[in-house]
Design a protein around this motif. Structure first.
Motif: not given
Length: 301
Positions: A22-46
């Motif tokens: 529960l304590f990790l959930a907010p940080g993990m959610l932000m990491f998913l939205i602002y780090v992991l998702v943009p990485i895969f979006q950049s790969i797709w755009i390339s």
């Protein structure tokens, strides 16, 4: 009522297991939205030809094929290797400064403040300061060279020296950052081990190498990772001091990516994303090597 009671019992029974998540959930959610998702979006755009506004056109690996034939890419890659190799000098330099400042002498707080100063100022300010420092006619560096040799050298306008001049500017705040990491590590040194080693006759370099440095391994690992990432994503100083010039000789991958994706080159988002993906893969290789080495050292220990 019974459902409420059973839920409360389940929570009490699994509280220790669920609470960390529960304590990790907010940080993990932000990491998913602002780090992991943009990485895969950049790969797709390339894999597309896209100007950032209109419809994307699928072109497969064409951006990467073009990148492999682009001379500017190889200049940028070469400069990034120079950044990576020379930027690592900030780690031993930061350690040396930290060892000097880790003393109880008169005025040491003033010295700490002076060495800490480069870390708190903006990279833009650092770039402007060193631009003036290197400037012909009135810059201290140029004046010193003229006094020693009789001729001035405009290092930021010389293709042979410009990258090294920018790296020196970057080493100043990076050394301060490594110094802070090592000062923190030195405060956690086991003094009993140091005293025991001194009683056994260890001193100087042997004491540093066999007793102090092993205890500073966590600080060294963080300094290594941060320094490698900083060297590979070097953008601010290049943008402020030379804008990639003269004639593109000081280009690095991050600035090359910016030029292609967001400047007058036509907003080539797909091509810029391909450069970003290559830069990301290079970072991942080095960081993975450091992590594997650290884990192997911990297992051996």
């Amino acid at each position: 009522m019974s459902n409420t009671i059973s839920a409360a019992q389940n929570w009490k029974r699994n509280q220790q297991k669920l609470a960390p998540w529960l304590f990790l959930a907010p940080g993990m959610l932000m990491f998913l939205i602002y780090v992991l998702v943009p990485i895969f979006q950049s790969i797709w755009i390339s894999f597309h030809d896209w100007d950032g506004l209109g419809a994307k056109e699928w072109i497969g690996l064409q951006n990467y094929v073009e990148l492999m034939d682009d001379d500017t890419f190889y200049v940028s890659l070469h400069n990034n290797v120079l950044w990576l190799v020379l930027y690592l000098l900030s780690i031993p330099a930061g350690l040396a400064v930290a060892l000097f400042l880790n003393q109880t002498v008169t005025g040491i707080r003033l010295y700490k403040s002076l060495f800490f100063f480069p870390f708190v100022i903006s990279q833009v300010v650092v770039g402007l300061m060193f631009t003036w420092f290197y400037a012909p006619n009135f810059g201290l560096f140029s004046q010193s060279i003229e006094w020693l040799t009789g001729t001035q050298v405009a290092v930021l306008a010389d293709e042979r020296y410009v990258t090294y001049a920018i790296i020196v500017a970057g080493l100043w705040p990076q050394t301060a950052y490594c110094m802070i990491l090592y000062l923190t590590g030195l405060n956690n040194i086991n003094t009993e081990q140091v005293e025991a080693a001194r009683m056994d006759g260890a001193k100087g370099f042997k004491l540093l190498w066999y007793i102090i440095l092993p205890q500073l391994a966590p600080a060294t690992f963080i300094a290594m990772v941060v320094t490698v990432i900083g060297s590979l994503r070097s953008f601010d100083l290049v943008s402020i001091m030379t804008a990639g010039g003269p004639y593109g000789s000081s280009q690095v991958l991050s600035y090359f990516m910016y030029e292609q994706a967001l400047s007058e080159y036509g907003f080539r988002m797909g091509y810029g994303a391909a450069i970003a993906v290559v830069l990301f893969l290079i970072m991942m290789v080095f960081i993975s090597l450091f992590i594997v080495r650290m884990l192997s050292q911990e297992r051996n220990a």
